[in-house]
Design an enzyme around this catalytic site. Structure first.
Site, mmCIF file in Angstrom:
data_model
loop_
_atom_site.group_PDB
_atom_site.id
_atom_site.type_symbol
_atom_site.label_atom_id
_atom_site.label_comp_id
_atom_site.label_asym_id
_atom_site.label_seq_id
_atom_site.Cartn_x
_atom_site.Cartn_y
_atom_site.Cartn_z
ATOM 1 C CB CYS A 159 37.682 61.491 29.052
ATOM 2 S SG CYS A 159 39.299 61.839 29.714
ATOM 3 C CG ASP A 160 33.991 62.147 30.344
ATOM 4 O OD1 ASP A 160 34.080 60.980 29.906
ATOM 5 O OD2 ASP A 160 34.342 62.467 31.484
ATOM 6 C CB CYS A 199 38.916 64.277 31.344
ATOM 7 S SG CYS A 199 39.844 63.827 29.874
#
Ligand code: NDP
Length: 312
Positions: free
Chosen positions: A141-142, A138
């Site tokens: 997300c990261d 992701c």
């Protein structure tokens, strides 16, 4: 195994941000919900590290901590959160009959499905080893952790194209590794990829190994035509080869699209069966964010409450 089924106004299947948010709202509406956490209690966020884009956490929070907080919030209002997996559903008549692997049978007036989706992985040993330490599924997300660094994305669909362009805004360079010589992504997404100067296409190639010490520092790729191997020096490796919605249990019962995502009515979480709602990634292949999942979890609980209200 008890022969007398339990009764509930609202059964929630699955425990990511969608399920827990549904639990908070359903409990506060006095539906006395029962929630089965499923195979991966807390959902996909429990395998990420830092979550920095969920509103309300100015300093960020780890995925597992956030899910623990949501669970506690859910329980505070009386949701009966249970460890276990729903194994069988019968939506042929209301109340709906559901069986779980703890031997319980439940008669539910409404059901909220929030079983999520599972990211597909390549299946490399090193991919598991570095998960959360340079390997991610992701970018939203990261990606932030790789600002100014070189990263690689693997995949050729819309997700890979989107992840690559998202990362290109943050990272100095993005290698987009694809096993064929053309992308599966929509033409519009392809144009975006090809127009982005710091994305380098790596065609006809597959990752063979992710390498590093504590964290990733490279990936060994192999050209599928020549068999030649080479190394890309990257600190982040993003797998974007698709997701699989967790909908096996509802096959031939609930309407799904060709990829298995549950179909909900426009501007609603209602499925084709009255009183059965779907929230989170199980019905969302586009946004897939914790906050959007939580949003649809809230919608599902409100719709369940209204559904019951209309029956009176
Ligand atoms: P897709 O299934 O469309 O694409 C997966 C990609 O990964 C393909 O290019 C495939 O290669 C590659 N792949 C699969 N398995 C492997 C493997 N083992 N090794 C190497 N490569 C592999 O998944 P997406 O997640 O990209 O998209 C799913 C759906 O969601 C699509 O319908 C898409 O359009 C939609 N979507 C829409 C978005 C939007 O509208 N903004 C954003 C994201 C997704 P190959 O091409 O060779 O099969």
């Amino acid at each position: 195994m008890s022969n007398i089924p339990e009764r509930t106004k609202c059964l929630i299947i699955g425990s990511g941000p969608a399920g827990y948010t549904a639990g908070i709202y359903a409990a506060r509406a006095d539906l006395k919900p029962i929630l089965y956490q499923g195979l991966q209690p807390g959902g996909q966020l429990t395998i990420t590290t830092e979550v920095e884009n969920f509103p309300g956490y100015p300093d960020g929070i780890t995925g597992p901590e956030m899910m623990e907080d949501l669970k506690k919030q859910c329980e505070r209002f009386g949701t009966d959160v249970r460890w276990g997996i729903v194994t069988e559903v019968d939506f042929s008549e209301r109340p709906y009959r559901v069986k779980a692997d703890d031997g319980k049978e439940i008669l539910a007036e409404t059901v909220i499905i929030s079983t999520g989706a599972t990211a597909k992985w390549l299946g490399l040993e090193s991919e598991k080893k570095f998960n959360g330490y340079g390997v991610s599924a992701c970018a939203t997300c990261d990606g932030f952790f790789y600002r100014g660094k070189e990263v690689a994305v693997v995949g050729g669909g819309d997700t890979a194209a989107e992840e690559a362009t998202y990362l290109a805004n943050l990272c100095s360079k993005v290698y987009l590794i694809h096993r064929r010589d053309e992308l599966r992504a929509s033409k519009a997404m392809q144009h975006r990829v090809f127009r982005t100067p710091n994305i380098e296409m790596v065609w006809n190639s597959v990752p063979r190994e992710i390498v590093g010490g504590q964290t990733v520092d490279g990936v060994i790729i192999q050209d599928v035509n020549t068999g030649e191997e080479r190394r890309l020096d990257v600190e982040g490796f993003f797998v974007a080869i698709g997701h699989k919605p967790n909908t096996e249990l509802f096959k031939d019962v609930l309407d799904m699209d060709e990829l298995g995502y549950l179909i909900t009515k426009p501007d609603s979480t209602a499925t084709n069966i009255p009183g059965v709602f779907a929230a989170g990634d199980v019905q969302d292949k586009t946004y897939r964010q914790a906050v959007t999942a939580a949003g649809t979890g809230c919608m599902a609980a409100i719709e369940a409450e209204r559904f019951l209200g209309e029956l009176i």
